[in-house]
Design a protein around this motif. Structure first.
Motif, PDB file in Angstrom:
ATOM      1  N   ILE A   1      25.886  35.979  42.592  1.00  0.00           N
ATOM      2  CA  ILE A   1      26.462  36.460  43.865  1.00  0.00           C
ATOM      3  C   ILE A   1      26.120  37.919  44.075  1.00  0.00           C
ATOM      4  N   ASP A   2      26.315  38.372  45.300  1.00  0.00           N
ATOM      5  CA  ASP A   2      25.932  39.739  45.622  1.00  0.00           C
ATOM      6  C   ASP A   2      26.873  40.737  44.942  1.00  0.00           C
ATOM      7  N   PRO A   3      26.405  41.945  44.716  1.00  0.00           N
ATOM      8  CA  PRO A   3      27.195  42.942  43.975  1.00  0.00           C
ATOM      9  C   PRO A   3      28.530  43.251  44.614  1.00  0.00           C
ATOM     10  N   GLN A   4      28.586  43.178  45.931  1.00  0.00           N
ATOM     11  CA  GLN A   4      29.841  43.513  46.601  1.00  0.00           C
ATOM     12  C   GLN A   4      30.926  42.499  46.225  1.00  0.00           C
ATOM     13  N   SER A   5      30.564  41.229  46.333  1.00  0.00           N
ATOM     14  CA  SER A   5      31.530  40.187  45.960  1.00  0.00           C
ATOM     15  C   SER A   5      31.909  40.307  44.500  1.00  0.00           C
ATOM     16  N   ARG A   6      30.905  40.623  43.688  1.00  0.00           N
ATOM     17  CA  ARG A   6      31.199  40.709  42.257  1.00  0.00           C
ATOM     18  C   ARG A   6      32.210  41.813  41.985  1.00  0.00           C
ATOM     19  N   ASN A   7      32.006  42.950  42.619  1.00  0.00           N
ATOM     20  CA  ASN A   7      32.967  44.031  42.421  1.00  0.00           C
ATOM     21  C   ASN A   7      34.341  43.617  42.877  1.00  0.00           C
ATOM     22  N   HIS A   8      34.369  42.922  43.994  1.00  0.00           N
ATOM     23  CA  HIS A   8      35.648  42.453  44.504  1.00  0.00           C
ATOM     24  C   HIS A   8      36.333  41.566  43.473  1.00  0.00           C
ATOM     25  N   ILE A   9      35.549  40.675  42.893  1.00  0.00           N
ATOM     26  CA  ILE A   9      36.113  39.753  41.896  1.00  0.00           C
ATOM     27  C   ILE A   9      36.615  40.519  40.678  1.00  0.00           C
ATOM     28  N   LEU A  10      35.816  41.482  40.223  1.00  0.00           N
ATOM     29  CA  LEU A  10      36.251  42.245  39.054  1.00  0.00           C
ATOM     30  C   LEU A  10      37.538  42.999  39.345  1.00  0.00           C
ATOM     31  N   GLU A  11      37.616  43.540  40.545  1.00  0.00           N
ATOM     32  CA  GLU A  11      38.844  44.235  40.927  1.00  0.00           C
ATOM     33  C   GLU A  11      40.018  43.275  40.902  1.00  0.00           C
ATOM     34  N   SER A  12      39.778  42.079  41.453  1.00  0.00           N
ATOM     35  CA  SER A  12      40.859  41.092  41.471  1.00  0.00           C
ATOM     36  C   SER A  12      41.302  40.751  40.053  1.00  0.00           C
ATOM     37  N   VAL A  13      40.334  40.638  39.157  1.00  0.00           N
ATOM     38  CA  VAL A  13      40.687  40.299  37.775  1.00  0.00           C
ATOM     39  C   VAL A  13      41.573  41.381  37.175  1.00  0.00           C
ATOM     40  N   LYS A  14      41.197  42.620  37.457  1.00  0.00           N
ATOM     41  CA  LYS A  14      42.017  43.710  36.914  1.00  0.00           C
ATOM     42  C   LYS A  14      43.420  43.678  37.500  1.00  0.00           C
ATOM     43  N   LYS A  15      43.477  43.380  38.805  1.00  0.00           N
ATOM     44  CA  LYS A  15      44.802  43.304  39.454  1.00  0.00           C
ATOM     45  C   LYS A  15      45.632  42.204  38.810  1.00  0.00           C
ATOM     46  N   LEU A  16      44.963  41.086  38.518  1.00  0.00           N
ATOM     47  CA  LEU A  16      45.683  39.970  37.904  1.00  0.00           C
ATOM     48  C   LEU A  16      46.278  40.383  36.564  1.00  0.00           C
ATOM     49  N   GLN A  17      45.492  41.133  35.813  1.00  0.00           N
ATOM     50  CA  GLN A  17      46.000  41.558  34.513  1.00  0.00           C
ATOM     51  C   GLN A  17      47.223  42.448  34.690  1.00  0.00           C
ATOM     52  N   GLU A  18      47.143  43.313  35.718  1.00  0.00           N
ATOM     53  CA  GLU A  18      48.295  44.173  35.966  1.00  0.00           C
ATOM     54  C   GLU A  18      49.533  43.361  36.282  1.00  0.00           C
ATOM     55  N   GLN A  19      49.308  42.228  36.950  1.00  0.00           N
ATOM     56  CA  GLN A  19      50.458  41.398  37.294  1.00  0.00           C
ATOM     57  C   GLN A  19      50.971  40.591  36.110  1.00  0.00           C
ATOM     58  N   GLY A  20      50.287  40.697  34.987  1.00  0.00           N
ATOM     59  CA  GLY A  20      50.800  40.037  33.797  1.00  0.00           C
ATOM     60  C   GLY A  20      50.058  38.786  33.375  1.00  0.00           C
ATOM     61  N   THR A  21      48.951  38.467  34.046  1.00  0.00           N
ATOM     62  CA  THR A  21      48.203  37.289  33.648  1.00  0.00           C
ATOM     63  C   THR A  21      47.311  37.615  32.457  1.00  0.00           C
TER      64      THR A  21
END
Lengths: 362, 310, 228
Positions: free
Chosen positions: B160-180
């Protein structure tokens, strides 16, 4: 065709083949259509056994079905082959023989039927043996692999332990030296220094001369002590770079050049052991497998690493790039936090790099 | 899991694998093709049975794959596994429903998941019209509606394009913050270095090494490279450079001199000051060892060899 | 029951399916009656073949799930494989039952001589169970969607001819007639014969039980869990 080596496949196939035989018997026989239900039910059971691992008591269902239909059709008797097989596959030979007893109660044309049940028994027993063998083989293989991994782990731990042991030994030595120097030399030199200071301020020539004599005595004692300490320190056996040079000099198979640079004292004893082993292994390989005429050995010590480089111009290809000897050296180098690499682009090149600890090996 | 062995026929896919995942961390799982990563995930989630060893899921080791435990699991598959004929919202409603969400709660969670991955405006569009990155985001959203405690992501950013990838990585980090807690499989080192708190490396069905990213890099004494662009390379004191502690090699090409030293030798200052004495420095660039090097050292293989299924 | 509901949603999204499913029974209603065979109007005689096609079309939803990988997600969801399959099958059965009802009672309204429409409906439903089970088993054995479909078409043709739907069994030689019993289509034809000529309810029950047994066997085969 790895799947063809699975005994379980043949067990399942046999079951369906047997149902096929029953179908065949029905098609070319004269039985009524309601016998077809027996065949369908037996087929259903075979499918269940294929899909799930049914417990052994379900064989009773097969037997009951067959017996219910037995008075009306021979297919009922032929159908007994299936429970016979199931019992044989689980190793219950004695119970599997029971249906044969039922057979002898039935008169007409026992010949083919008897043979049919017999083959079911034997195929079942064979499958039982095959499955059992497969199971114990897998168990054995797993156990061996596990043991091997344990062994490797223990090896690594031992290497680390020996490393830390030699480091400990080093520390103990240093402590001993420090103590010896402090106790004897320190004492005498301080005394000498004080006496000289006093001498400078001394007026009486007689006392001054006594003081000088005192200083001389102390200095003499210190010199003796120092010599003794050094003498005690100097190991008789060759260690360090001298042992490597010795190994290189004794190598007679090809012309060998040995260069060294840097401060040899920075390398600790256990590292010398490994470097010596590397050199010996490399030279042994040259002597045995290679047709090299020149070998170049370089030992470089910098502030943070020591590098041993062995390069020969041999072109003989060896069966494996890293024999077990080299592999063990690689592991030891890695355990020390270093690296060990081999390259055959230009002759044979072996490079071992070990890190030096920050305080030095002193 | 401890001592897990799984075979396919005679080939051992998982060979006495031990893996522990603690709450709240992001574990990166690296390994070349055929290392057994997919099999590991499949055994971990109960998709395939194991031959030996034990698996403990959420602290339960006796029959761990109960419905209750499965509700706390989420899986983002390597392929895009959504229904092409349903809209994004309907897809999410389906998966939410399968996890037992009903009524208004389901609606809420679906909206939440859509917003989280940034597909809220596309709720009523069919995935066939999406770009690769959007499809992957939908793929991820489908695993989030039931708020899993343990989320397993199997190469979520392939192709996938770098923009989407960054978005996904950000989401993953957010998920971890939420306790996942997240198990993240990938071929891309940069991602692991960016988000993983711990990394485990697999090869040929075995766990080779584990540890934090820094620990792993330190454990292999590899090289540091410094590229210095200078005004005049002929004035360079090459021998002096070579004799600086830790320097293994000096390479001059054009207006650039590359100095290769062992990692951690801390000699950048000395090298620079020496160079500066002789010629002007136009620019510097440092290359530190990264996980690719760790990987290469430990397994002797490249991590990326054409991508594809692990 | 999410899976159940979404099967309907997915099938209604597909307009060709919808047209196919509603049109065919309607067409069947209006087809004429042959003499002396088949015993029921042509549309009713051939409905069995149609049902097999419908089964494989419906079962393809499970196939799509497998090929697209959705089954992987579902396998780690708190959804047992049995529940997944049964929800699908239930949905398919309802769709087919609807068609059977349209066919039978539409026919009654139109005036086709169906003799015992309710029992005919029961027969069709039993047969549909078997057909669905066969389709399920088929897609479990053959992964590729297109290959499975074309293979199934050949299978349907074979089964229809040998089972006695296209040509009456009474015209078969002895051994072929015996073989015909293997096929579920034979039992459908037998059931249809009974509806027109038979009087012992036990015989009719027998036919249905056999069809249910077929359904059972093929469902067991088709219940294998496949993740790829």
């Amino acid at each position: 065709m790895k799947a063809a080596m699975e005994p379980q496949l043949y067990v399942h196939t046999w079951r369906f083949l047997m149902v096929g035989v029953l179908c065949h018997l029905w098609v070319f026989g004269q039985d009524l259509t309601n016998v077809w239900i027996l065949i369908l039910l037996l087929l259903a059971l075979a499918c269940l056994r294929w899909r799930f691992a049914l417990p052994l008591w379900t064989v009773v269902i097969d037997v009951c079905l067959c017996l219910v239909y037995a008075p009306y059709t021979t297919i009922g008797y032929y159908g007994l082959a299936l429970p016979v097989f199931e019992l044989a596959v689980r190793g219950r030979v004695l119970i599997a023989v029971l249906p044969f007893a039922i057979l002898f109660l039935y008169e007409a044309t026992p010949g083919l039927l008897f043979l049919f049940l017999l083959q079911a028994l034997f195929v079942g027993l064979f499958a039982w043996a095959a499955l059992g063998n497969q199971h114990s083989y897998k168990l054995e293989v797993d156990k061996q692999r596990k043991a091997r991994y344990e062994l490797e782990r223990v090896k690594l731990e031992l290497l680390e332990a020996s490393e830390s042991a030699s480091q400990q030994a080093e520390l103990m030595e240093r402590y001993r030296i420090a103590r010896q120097l402090h106790d004897h030399l320190g004492h005498d030199l301080t005394g000498a220094s004080l006496a000289l200071q006093a001498y400078v301020h001394m007026q009486e020539p007689e006392e001054a001369r006594e003081l000088l004599e005192e200083v001389q005595k102390r200095l003499e004692r210190s010199t003796v002590n120092l010599r003794e300490t050094v003498h005690n320190l100097t190991p008789v056996a060759r260690i360090g770079v001298e042992s490597l040079e010795n190994v290189a000099q004794q190598f007679q198979y090809a012309a060998i050049r040995f260069h060294r640079s840097g401060d040899m004292l920075l390398v600790s004893a256990y590292q010398w052991t490994l470097l010596e082993a590397c050199l010996k292994e490399a030279l042994t390989n040259v002597a045995r497998h290679s047709n090299a005429t020149q070998v170049r050995v370089e030992l470089q010590v910098t502030a943070s690493i020591v590098r041993l480089l062995i390069h020969d111009n041999g072109t003989m290809t060896q069966p494996s790039l890293a024999g077990s000897g080299l592999r063990s050296l690689q592991m030891r180098a890695r355990a020390m936090g270093g690296s060990f690499s081999i390259s055959r682009d230009d002759g044979y090149l072996l490079v071992c790099v070990l890190p030096l600890s920050k305080e030095g090996a002193g | 899991m401890q001592g897990v062995v799984k075979r396919y026929g005679n080939a051992v896919a998982l060979d006495y694998v031990d893996l522990a995942i603690y709450e709240g961390e992001i574990v990166g799982l690296l390994g070349p093709n055929g290392a057994g990563k997919t099999t590991l995930i499949q055994t971990m989630t109960g998709m395939v049975p194991i031959e030996r060893g034990t698996i403990k899921l959420f602290g339960q080791s006796n029959n761990p794959f109960t419905h209750a435990n499965k509700e706390k699991l989420g899986l983002v598959t390597q392929e895009i596994t959504v229904y092409d004929e349903l809209t994004a919202k309907e897809n999410l409603q389906f998966f939410a429903g399968v996890y037992g969400l009903k009524g208004s709660e389901r609606k809420e969670r679906v909206q939440e998941a859509l917003a989280f991955v940034g597909l809220a405006e596309y709720a009523d569009k069919v995935p066939t019209k999406f770009s690769g990155g959007m499809k992957r985001r939908l793929n991820i959203a489908c695993a989030l509606t039931h708020r899993p405690k343990l989320l397993i992501m199997d190469e979520p950013t392939v192709g996938i394009d770098p923009q989407s990838r960054n978005h996904i990585l950000e989401s993953v980090k957010k998920l971890q913050e939420q306790g996942t807690t997240i198990l993240y499989t990938t071929h891309y080192m940069e991602e692991v270095q960016e988000i993983a708190s711990r990394v485990v490396i697999m090869d040929q069905g075995q766990m080779i090494k584990g540890g934090t990213v820094d620990q792993l890099i330190q454990s292999i004494q590899h090289e540091e490279r410094i590229h210095i662009d200078v005004a005049d390379t002929s004035l360079l004191p090459v021998e002096q450079l070579q004799s600086i502690a830790g320097v293994m090699h000096v390479d001059v090409a054009g207006t650039r001199v590359t100095v290769i030293s062992t990692a951690g030798s801390g000699n950048v200052d000395r090298i620079l000051s020496l160079v500066k004495e002789y010629t002007g420095v136009l620019g510097i660039q440092t290359e530190n060892p990264d996980l690719e090097d760790v990987f290469l050292t430990l397994t002797g293989k490249q991590l990326r060899d054409g991508g594809g299924e692990a | 029951m999410t899976v159940f509901r979404f099967v309907f949603l997915r099938s209604f999204r597909n307009t060709t399916n919808l047209i196919f499913l509603t049109l065919f029974p309607l067409v069947c209603i209006f087809m004429p009656q042959g003499d002396p065979w088949p015993v029921l109007p042509y549309g009713y005689q051939l409905f069995g073949v149609f049902l097999l096609f419908v089964s494989i079309r419906l079962a393809s939803y499970i196939q799509v799930d497998r090929m697209s990988g959705v089954v992987k997600r579902l396998s780690i969801a708190p959804l047992s494989h049995a529940s997944y399959l049964s929800q699908h099958l239930l949905a398919y059965l309802l769709i087919i039952m609807l068609q059977c009802v349209i066919l039978v009672y539409g026919g009654v309204l139109y005036g086709q001589p169906l003799i015992q429409p309710f029992l005919l409906l029961i027969l069709y439903i039993s047969y549909s169970l078997a057909a669905l089970a066969i389709a399920l088993a088929w897609i479990t054995l053959f992964r590729n969607k297109e290959l499975a479909f074309f293979g199934f078409m050949s299978f349907v043709f074979l089964v229809s001819v040998l089972g006695g739907i296209i040509v009456p069994v009474s015209m078969f030689p002895e051994w072929l007639a015996r073989i015909a019993v293997l096929f579920p289509t034979y039992w459908l034809a037998e059931g249809q014969l009974w509806i027109v000529y038979g009087n012992e309810l036990g015989d009719f029950l027998f036919v249905n039980v056999v069809l249910w047994l077929y359904a059972l066997v093929f469902m067991i085969i088709g219940s294998t869990r496949k993740l790829r």
